[in-house]
Scaffold this active site. Structure first.
Site, PDB file in Angstrom:
ATOM      1  N   HIS A 894       0.855  -1.187   0.000  1.00 27.36           N
ATOM      2  CA  HIS A 894       0.000   0.000   0.000  1.00 27.36           C
ATOM      3  C   HIS A 894       0.890   1.235   0.000  1.00 27.36           C
ATOM      4  O   HIS A 894       1.588   1.484   0.974  1.00 27.36           O
ATOM      5  CB  HIS A 894      -0.920  -0.015   1.227  1.00 27.36           C
ATOM      6  CG  HIS A 894      -1.890  -1.157   1.202  1.00 27.36           C
ATOM      7  ND1 HIS A 894      -2.206  -1.901   2.303  1.00 27.36           N
ATOM      8  CD2 HIS A 894      -2.600  -1.668   0.165  1.00 27.36           C
ATOM      9  CE1 HIS A 894      -3.078  -2.826   1.953  1.00 27.36           C
ATOM     10  NE2 HIS A 894      -3.331  -2.704   0.659  1.00 27.36           N
ATOM     11  N   GLU A1069       1.527  -4.557  11.287  1.00 32.85           N
ATOM     12  CA  GLU A1069       0.963  -3.215  11.141  1.00 32.85           C
ATOM     13  C   GLU A1069       1.700  -2.276  12.081  1.00 32.85           C
ATOM     14  O   GLU A1069       1.743  -2.514  13.287  1.00 32.85           O
ATOM     15  CB  GLU A1069      -0.523  -3.226  11.504  1.00 32.85           C
ATOM     16  CG  GLU A1069      -1.386  -4.105  10.610  1.00 32.85           C
ATOM     17  CD  GLU A1069      -1.836  -3.413   9.347  1.00 32.85           C
ATOM     18  OE1 GLU A1069      -1.496  -2.226   9.161  1.00 32.85           O
ATOM     19  OE2 GLU A1069      -2.515  -4.068   8.524  1.00 32.85           O
TER      20      GLU A1069
END
Ligand SMILES: [Zn+2]
Length: 1167
Positions: A894, A1069
């Site tokens: 991303h 994350e």
């Protein structure tokens, strides 16, 4: 002795009940006598706990023995009196009885009888009241009571009682308490509405008589529950409820005296009802018709500085924002101004995306425009760029006076409304006639016309209430109101609105010539080249430390300015480990970056290199604390926005930057940076200047609203109209003594860490030239909230922040997070290539594949050289290459998640260092790293997608080789390893950034939660690796999730786990924001912290290095190790065999990575 006597009375009842089968009149008479006596005793003296505990069951038995009570109301009444007496006692005394009542489902019994007794004119009424009293006390212990009330059809009689006893101070509260319990359940709430329960409740809720304050409070709560869902709200708004509430709120405001605090609470509660109501279209309409905007705004402004009103203000703002008609973004076309032509045959993807955008970009309908004009001052509706006309009431002072005047004149009408409400027991039609008289009145007062229809924000909204008894489930809908605010975050930060669509669109057909599966031969032909480390003759690699390609003798002015500040930024690193990565000299970095930038291919023409990127900006050398939320300033911000809607600003509304008109006009061939010169020259322009035509930047438009306020619009991902999150732009020509306000108005996520203490980051060129080349957190009065832009289902959010630039005429860069461009990565790779220890380390950089726009996707390989005559003392340190297993790491799928790149940089720096832990890792493993899976997205400033408009992390199941080459080939690498190589992959980890959570954490796969059903035979070991991070600063075990949801079908960790049977497959994350646990608690994340997380990741890897995870035998002790929470103790439970290796590595791990392992064990104990 009353106690003994009562005791014996209960015993007599017990006996009588025992004889029940041979029930006689005498028997019954005896019971009746005993109950009466007991009541007398209780009347004289309160029952005590011991007694109740002893006889609770007798009471319940007695009650339940009354199968058909309609013939003996008197006895039933007496029993209920007894129960009431006990229930009125203290908690301890009544507890055994309550337990017994609930356990025996007395609620059902009572409800069953309620209907029978309610029909009776005489004593039955009395019993019905008593039943209500008992139910009101014990009802909240029975979760299924609302459902039962529906089943036994008793709601009607309850409402009936309410109508009769509306203002009875004794009975009404009981009924309201019971209704509160009922109405929490949405379906039962709907049943109450069907039974015409809303009207009497509303009458009570809107009373202005202070004597009924308590009743009012309870009934407002019930009304709130009765409007909790959209459907319920829609039903409620068939009356004039919105207008009535507004009127009462306004009147209460005027009549406040010593009861001020009480009034505030009541008003808050009424606004909560109002907030429910305006969620329906009809409610919004009524709100606008009743001039709710101006009314609430005025009320809010009057109490702005009073902290007692904070909730009131928040609610007012919410309601007002909710009722604004959606406006379109001030853009000609919301579709991406940057287009990239996809390979032949795939044009349809962009066409589809264009069609998706169609409802958004369709020409503003005249219809809509007219409607909005009627509600709001027309100047607000001018098309973008047009100068706004100055409305008469635009200055602040006039605003208040007008509002006040109008409200004063209005109070007369509102009084009548309230009075009518209070007195009215009339029918609906009666009400309506009064309304129709009132409407024009209100309108005239305001001298503002009002729209009669609204643009429908909720096309799905159905006014028809179809809920009934058939729906048997018991959704305690207390939270339903919150549901759309709830954080729908999932692993990859995907917004749920798009998940579904991505999911359905994700299967892009393969062209005919592309095989779906690849056999071993094909894989080996394609990927053998990437596994040279196995084939390289050892001797070739035994080189002396090579000379670096770049010579750092030349010392430019810039480098001198930079170098003297370098060590400071690294102090944080030094604090926790002596490890210090080799930072490239700035001038060298700059040269390299400039050269490499030439080969970075973008989808449109860049005009410059960004200063912080080309000069390798640093982390701010001090901790930056999370911002404390200043609710008052947030409120002021919101109200000023509403003010802007009501009274549009007149002076400015000019577009000062428009990327759409600039794109691809650039003729610059060699990119460079002249910010230094620009800092020294003054511009004649009288506004801020913006630029975003450089790598990773994405500002689309800047509109100056007032002298110091700017609305900014971000570019969507290339070829799409959405995914606005990342931002990066340059701003210049500022005055340092002004406070600028920036509003970025087209975010899409429903919430943001900007509301939880996070600040954007800024880089000042002026500061950099003075030796402070830092990215730092900036911005005051930060707030993130839903704004008035959007159409249909699309809504946008605003990030607003105030900023005071440090210098005049500076050139500053502002970003969502510390940028890490593709060119930065390529420069880092050059640095790694030139600095690694060639005598010991095997480091290789290859091109895995080309991206869509022909950029190289680099693949890095890191391991140790295999030396027979080892340099290290321990002969067992170096493991032959063919015995090493693989660890595959990927990041930045991303493009907006630059934090993932910084973690990855930390990892690679560490793996190439001469730390003992790094040495062991290189000995045990061969690292295959794809540091940037989506270079095209990063380069073009996208947030989520690649140029092919898709989220690459949903393509892993069957990646299209043409559209998603990086995924296709990374998967190919993994396939090669699992098909053609005997050496397994120990661990796979994909690095991400998380926009709505703090700390760093993992997502893994629990085979028991597989979306296709439990995966039999797969190990559950996956949870253990994250547990090893316990105690690592910034790590949060609580945030880790092990789900395998259908929406994630195509994401890396699930496909890798499914297809290649790699148990340790993760998504990591890292926060954009900061930390709320452990050592870093309360600080915002910085570049250096992210890099340290990378180092820590490596230090934890060493722990699994010791444990052979290949066989089931060793998995068991490994798991046990954690179940017992002994901390990490490989000495105790080492796998069999290879004694030497175990001892050496455990020794080194405990010495080298002492900080992390010791921390983890202490924390483990504490748990
Ligand atoms: Zn992500």
């Amino acid at each position: 002795m009353p106690l003994n006597k009562t005791d014996s009375l209960f015993a007599r009842i017990g006996q009588a009940l025992g004889r029940e089968k041979t029930s006689t009149a005498d028997n019954k008479e005896e019971i009746r006598y005993a109950v009466r006596k007991i009541n007398q005793h209780f009347y004289a003296e309160k029952p005590n706990a011991e007694l109740i505990a002893k006889h609770a069951n007798v009471i319940v038995d007695l009650l339940l023995s009354m199968h058909n009570c309609s013939d003996d109301f008197e006895l039933l009444s007496h029993i209920l009196i007894t129960i009431r007496e006990i229930l009125d006692c203290d908690k301890k005394t009544r507890r055994p009885l309550v337990k017994a009542l609930i356990k025996n489902d007395v609620c059902s019994f009572l409800l069953h009888n309620l209907r029978a007794v309610a029909d009776d004119r005489g004593l039955g009424q009395e019993v019905a009241l008593q039943i209500h009293q008992v139910l009101a006390i014990i009802g909240h212990h029975d979760k299924r009571l609302p459902l039962k009330a529906r089943l036994f059809k008793t709601i009607g009689s309850t409402i009936g009682l309410l109508r009769v006893y509306s203002y009875n101070a004794k009975i009404c509260p009981v009924i309201l308490t019971l209704l509160k319990i009922y109405a929490k359940n949405a379906i039962t709430a709907s049943a109450i509405c069907r039974a015409q329960g809303l009207q009497p409740l509303l009458r009570l809720a809107l009373t202005l008589d202070r004597r009924h304050a308590k009743l009012q409070k309870s009934s407002i709560t019930v009304v709130r529950y009765l409007t909790q869902t959209k459907k319920l709200a829609a039903r409620a708004t068939s009356t004039s409820i919105v207008r009535d509430i507004l009127a009462v709120v306004f009147l209460m405001d005027k009549s406040q005296g010593q009861n001020r605090i009480r009034t505030i609470k009541l008003k808050e509660n009424l606004l909560k009802v109002l907030l429910n109501l305006v969620k329906s279209k009809n409610g919004r309409l009524q709100f606008l018709e009743a001039n709710g905007f101006y009314l609430l705004y005025e009320l809010a402004m009057n109490v702005l500085q009073n902290d007692n009103f904070s909730t009131f203000l928040d609610l007012s703002c919410h309601i007002m924002i909710h009722c604004c008609p959606r406006q379109q973004l001030p853009l000609e076309n919301i579709f991406s101004p940057v287009r990239y032509t996809l390979p032949q045959g795939y044009d349809y993807i962009v066409t589809n995306e264009l069609m998706n955008a169609e409802p958004e970009i369709c020409k503003e309908s005249d219809d809509m425009r007219e409607k909005s004009k009627l509600i709001f001052p027309p100047s607000e509706q001018n098309s973008p760029g047009e100068q706004r006309a100055r409305p008469k009431s635009s200055s602040n002072s006039t605003t208040t006076t007008t509002a006040r005047a109008s409200s004063a004149s209005k109070s007369s009408t509102t009084v009548t409304t309230a009075n009518r409400l209070k007195s009215s027991k009339g029918t609906r039609s009666d009400k309506k006639s009064v309304e129709s008289k009132k409407k024009p009145n209100l309108n005239r007062n305001k001298q503002r016309q009002i729209s009669t229809t609204l643009d429908d924000n909720d096309p799905d909204e159905t006014e028809e209430d179809t809920m009934g008894l058939a729906e048997d489930e018991e959704p305690d809908d207390e939270d339903s109101g919150k549901s759309d605010e709830e954080d729908e975050e999932d692993e990859d930060d995907e917004d749920d609105r798009f998940t579904k669509e991505n999911f359905t669109n994700s299967s892009i057909p393969l062209p005919n010539n592309e095989p779906v599966t690849r056999d071993a031969y094909e894989l080996s032909v394609a990927y053998e080249q990437f596994f040279d480390e196995i084939n390289d003759p050892i001797n070739i690699l035994r080189l002396k430390r090579a000379q670096t390609i770049f010579d750092s003798r030349t010392q430019s002015l810039l480098s001198r300015l930079f170098e003297n500040t370098l060590p400071a930024s690294l102090t944080r690193l030094a604090e926790r480990s002596r490890f210090c990565y080799k930072r490239m000299p700035t001038n060298l970095f700059c040269q390299t970056y400039s050269i490499l930038a030439k080969s970075t291919k973008s989808a449109y023409c860049f005009t410059k290199l960004a200063f912080p990127d080309v000069f390798n900006a640093l982390s701010y050398p001090r901790y930056e604390l999370m911002q404390k939320s200043d609710e008052r300033s947030v409120r002021t911000t919101l109200l000023s926005d509403i003010h802007r809607i009501l009274y549009p600003p007149s002076i400015y509304n000019r577009t000062v930057y428009d990327f759409d008109t600039l794109v691809n006009r650039s003729t610059i061939t060699t990119l460079s940076n002249d910010d230094e010169q620009r800092c020294r020259t003054q511009s004649a322009v009288d506004h801020l200047m913006f630029d975003s035509q450089f790598e990773s930047a994405n500002l689309r438009k800047a509109i100056q609203v007032t002298e110091e306020e700017y609305d900014l619009i971000l570019r969507p991902d290339v070829n799409t109209f959405r995914h606005h999150q990342w931002f990066y732009f340059e701003v210049s020509n500022m005055r340092h003594n002004l406070t600028y306000r920036f509003n970025i108005i087209n975010f899409e996520k429903i919430n943001s860490q900007f509301n939880a203490g996070m600040q954007p980051v800024m880089f000042s060129v002026h500061d950099a030239l003075n030796g402070r080349p830092f990215w730092r957190r900036i911005g005051e009065k930060i707030s993130y909230y839903k704004n008035i832009y959007g159409r249909k289902k699309k809504v946008y959010y605003t990030l607003t922040f105030n900023i005071q630039f440090p210098h005049d005429n500076d050139v500053c860069y502002i970003a969502y997070h510390f940028p890490y461009t593709y060119t930065t990565l390529m420069t880092d790779i050059v640095n790694w290539t030139n600095t690694y220890d060639r005598t010991n380390i095997y480091f290789r950089q290859q091109v895995l594949c080309k991206t869509l726009s022909e950029n190289d996707c680099p693949l890095l390989t890191i391991t140790n050289l295999y030396n027979q005559n080892d340099l290290y003392q321990d002969e067992n340190q170096t493991i032959p290459l063919h015995e090493r297993t693989y660890i595959v790491l990927t990041a930045r799928v991303h493009p907006g998640e630059s934090n993932a790149s910084w973690v990855m940089k930390g990892i690679i720096d560490y793996l190439l260092s001469d730390e003992p832990t790094a040495r062991i890792l290189r000995d045990r493993y061969i690292f295959k790293i794809v540091p940037m899976l989506n270079p095209d997205g990063v380069i073009n400033g996208c947030s989520r997608c690649s140029l092919a408009t898709k989220d690459l992390n949903r393509q892993w199941s069957s990646p299209n080789p043409t559209l998603f080459p990086t995924i296709y080939h990374t998967k190919g690498l993994l396939a090669y390893l699992s098909t053609c190589s005997s050496r397994p992959i120990t661990l796979f980890c994909d690095f991400h950034g998380h926009s709505r959570q703090k700390n760093f954490f993992f997502y893994g796969n629990d085979p028991r939660c597989h979306f296709l059903g439990p995966a039999v035979g797969r190990s559950t070991i996956t949870k253990l690796f994250p547990k090893l991070f316990t105690g690592i600063p910034g790590f949060s075990l609580q945030s880790c999730l092990f789900t395998m949801r259908k929406q994630k079908e195509g994401c890396a960790r699930i496909v890798v786990w499914d297809e290649f049977k790699i148990d340790l497959a993760y998504t990591m994350e890292a926060t954009y924001s900061g930390f709320d646990v452990g050592l870093y608690k309360g600080i915002q994340v910085q570049i250096s912290t992210l890099q340290i997380i990378g180092h820590d990741f490596c230090q934890v890897l060493i722990k699994i290095a010791d444990l052979e995870l290949k066989t089931a035998e060793t998995i068991v002790p490994f798991e046990e190790l954690f179940i017992t929470n002994d901390g990490y103790q490989p000495e105790k439970r080492a796998p069999n065999g290879d004694e030497k290796r175990r001892s050496s590595s455990s020794a080194s791990s405990s010495s080298s990575s002492s900080s992390s392992s010791s921390l983890s064990s202490t924390d483990g104990d504490a748990r």
